[in-house]
Design a protein around this motif. Structure first.
Motif, short mmCIF file in Angstrom:
data_model
loop_
_atom_site.label_atom_id
_atom_site.label_comp_id
_atom_site.label_asym_id
_atom_site.label_seq_id
_atom_site.Cartn_x
_atom_site.Cartn_y
_atom_site.Cartn_z
N SER A 316 0.81 -1.22 0.00
CA SER A 316 0.00 0.00 0.00
C SER A 316 0.84 1.27 0.00
N ASN A 317 2.17 1.15 -0.03
CA ASN A 317 3.00 2.36 -0.02
C ASN A 317 2.56 3.30 -1.14
N PRO A 318 2.52 4.61 -0.89
CA PRO A 318 2.00 5.54 -1.90
C PRO A 318 2.72 5.48 -3.25
N ARG A 319 3.95 5.03 -3.21
CA ARG A 319 4.75 5.00 -4.43
C ARG A 319 5.35 3.60 -4.60
N PRO A 320 5.33 3.03 -5.79
CA PRO A 320 5.96 1.73 -6.00
C PRO A 320 7.43 1.77 -5.62
N VAL A 321 7.92 0.67 -5.05
CA VAL A 321 9.30 0.61 -4.56
C VAL A 321 10.01 -0.58 -5.19
N SER A 322 11.16 -0.30 -5.81
CA SER A 322 11.98 -1.36 -6.39
C SER A 322 13.26 -1.52 -5.58
N GLU A 323 14.00 -2.57 -5.87
CA GLU A 323 15.29 -2.77 -5.21
C GLU A 323 16.22 -1.60 -5.53
N ASP A 324 16.18 -1.14 -6.76
CA ASP A 324 17.01 0.01 -7.15
C ASP A 324 16.65 1.26 -6.36
N ASP A 325 15.34 1.48 -6.16
CA ASP A 325 14.89 2.63 -5.37
C ASP A 325 15.46 2.58 -3.96
N LEU A 326 15.39 1.41 -3.36
CA LEU A 326 15.88 1.25 -1.99
C LEU A 326 17.39 1.46 -1.91
N ALA A 327 18.11 0.90 -2.87
CA ALA A 327 19.57 1.07 -2.88
C ALA A 327 19.93 2.54 -3.06
N GLU A 328 19.16 3.23 -3.90
CA GLU A 328 19.41 4.66 -4.14
C GLU A 328 19.13 5.46 -2.86
N LEU A 329 18.03 5.14 -2.21
CA LEU A 329 17.65 5.85 -0.98
C LEU A 329 18.71 5.64 0.10
N LEU A 330 19.15 4.41 0.28
CA LEU A 330 20.16 4.13 1.31
C LEU A 330 21.50 4.75 0.97
N SER A 331 21.84 4.79 -0.32
CA SER A 331 23.09 5.43 -0.74
C SER A 331 23.07 6.92 -0.45
N ALA A 332 21.91 7.54 -0.71
CA ALA A 332 21.77 8.97 -0.43
C ALA A 332 21.91 9.24 1.06
N ALA A 333 21.32 8.36 1.87
CA ALA A 333 21.42 8.52 3.32
C ALA A 333 22.85 8.31 3.80
N GLN A 334 23.54 7.35 3.23
CA GLN A 334 24.94 7.12 3.60
C GLN A 334 25.80 8.34 3.27
N ALA A 335 25.51 8.96 2.14
CA ALA A 335 26.29 10.12 1.70
C ALA A 335 25.85 11.40 2.41
N GLY A 336 24.71 11.34 3.10
CA GLY A 336 24.21 12.53 3.79
C GLY A 336 23.77 13.62 2.84
N LEU A 337 23.27 13.24 1.66
CA LEU A 337 22.82 14.23 0.68
C LEU A 337 21.62 15.01 1.23
N ASN A 338 21.44 16.22 0.73
CA ASN A 338 20.26 16.99 1.11
C ASN A 338 19.02 16.23 0.65
N PRO A 339 18.15 15.79 1.56
CA PRO A 339 17.03 14.93 1.18
C PRO A 339 16.10 15.57 0.15
N THR A 340 15.85 16.87 0.29
CA THR A 340 14.93 17.55 -0.63
C THR A 340 15.54 17.61 -2.02
N GLU A 341 16.79 17.99 -2.10
CA GLU A 341 17.44 18.07 -3.41
C GLU A 341 17.60 16.68 -4.04
N TRP A 342 17.87 15.66 -3.20
CA TRP A 342 18.00 14.30 -3.72
C TRP A 342 16.71 13.83 -4.36
N SER A 343 15.57 14.14 -3.74
CA SER A 343 14.29 13.65 -4.24
C SER A 343 13.92 14.31 -5.55
N ARG A 344 14.49 15.48 -5.81
CA ARG A 344 14.16 16.19 -7.05
C ARG A 344 15.11 15.82 -8.19
N ALA A 345 16.19 15.13 -7.84
CA ALA A 345 17.20 14.82 -8.85
C ALA A 345 16.69 13.79 -9.87
#
Length: 345
Positions: A316-345
């Motif tokens: 039921s998550n509002p947005r479909p989630v793939s393995e690639d999406d999760l890896a990208e999200l965790l990579s962004a968190a590891q790098a400490g990227l600006n969350p707002t700017e990351w989501s718009r990239a």
């Protein structure tokens, strides 16, 4: 617009009062007619329980509740003939009490010393062989919660902030979790408002008891909302990471939350706007203001982590989630990227 939903509110007594924990605990033990209390927790537990008779003690507390610890605590409960569990501490302490209650049916009186929120939910978790299993069972819901903001004062500032952000994660997840409805969403939004205000006060003055009361109140509302709405994407990610890599609970939730909010926000704009409205801006700005970190540490392989998380993602998550999406999200968190700017990239 017509509304249709099925909402469940869990039955529980709450006693709230700064400096009143010992008295409130003694009153609850008497009300419940308990004669053989198993006290779970460390030095603070002994202080809070000074006015009650304790039949046995268990200090075998560890993050993510290893099965081995749970079995030892269950043995102590059986050997002592315990008729009530009293836990004083953070989420790990409450989690150990829940593990005992799960197999014994013993009632729990919980006295939280952090903003973890476990005390207000019927969710349990156990870790075995680096895999964390969670479940829902009304036997683990404490019959009473005794809240005392003074007991949170011993937390260092960084842990206070992380624990509060962990509570904030309950609010955010409750807006789109599998059983989200208008009632738990309202609780989540009010909880987020209280948490943001309280955390701002604590960040400026860690000794501010008014700020700690506000944060504790918000943490309770957040947990009640979460117990009703269920685990969303954020909690599924953090539970898997915590069990697989033995990561610190509150810090992991704090780091991951802004990226999950950014990821889901575009697909659930109304929920994202409600959160931004009570936070007074975006989550990253609040983090900067209160000194919270959105850098994820301790995940050796984000691709492996993504594979582990994917099966538990709610459909039921509002947005479909793939393995690639999760890896990208965790990579962004590891790098400490600006969350707002990351989501718009």
């Amino acid at each position: 617009m017509s509304r249709q939903f099925d909402h469940v509110t869990l039955g529980q007594r709450v006693r709230f009062g700064t400096g009143a924990a010992a008295g409130h605990l003694a009153a609850e033990v008497e009300r419940l007619g308990a004669r053989r209390v198993l006290l779970i927790g460390g030095r603070t537990a002994a202080e809070v329980a000074a006015r009650i008779d304790v039949a046995a003690r268990c200090t075998d507390v560890a993050p993510h509740v290893p099965v081995e610890n749970a079995e030892r605590a269950r043995a102590v409960a059986a050997e002592s003939g315990a008729d009530l569990l009293v836990c004083v501490g953070g989420g790990s302490t409450t989690g150990l009490a829940k593990a005992v209650a799960l197999t014994t049916g013993l009632p729990i009186v919980a006295v939280p010393t952090t903003y973890a929120g476990s005390e207000a939910t019927n969710v349990w978790g156990l870790t075995e062989a680096a895999r964390k299993t969670t479940g829902v069972d009304d036997r683990v819901l404490p019959v009473t919660v005794v809240y005392d903001a003074a007991l949170t004062s011993s937390m260092p500032l960084d842990l206070s902030i992380a624990s509060g952000c962990n509570a904030l994660a309950h609010c955010v997840d409750s807006l789109w979790a599998p059983r989200a409805d208008p009632i738990n969403q309202a609780l989540a939004v009010e909880g987020a408002r209280a948490l943001a205000a309280g955390l701002r006060s604590i960040s400026k003055d860690p000794g501010d008891l008014d700020g700690r009361e506000q944060t504790l109140y918000g943490a309770y509302l957040a947990a009640v909302a979460f117990a009703s709405a269920g685990s969303g994407l954020h909690h599924k990610i953090c539970h898997v990471l915590g069990g697989a890599y033995n990561l610190p609970h509150a810090l992991t939730h704090t780091a991951v939350l802004p990226y999950v909010l950014a990821f889901n926000g575009s697909a659930a704009p109304e929920a994202a706007e409600r959160i931004a409205g009570v936070l007074g801006g975006d989550l990253a700005s609040l983090y900067d203001e209160i000194g919270a970190s959105h850098v994820l540490r301790g995940v050796p392989d984000v691709r492996e982590a993504a594979r582990l998380v994917l099966p538990s993602v709610p459909p039921s998550n509002p947005r479909p989630v793939s393995e690639d999406d999760l890896a990208e999200l965790l990579s962004a968190a590891q790098a400490g990227l600006n969350p707002t700017e990351w989501s718009r990239a």
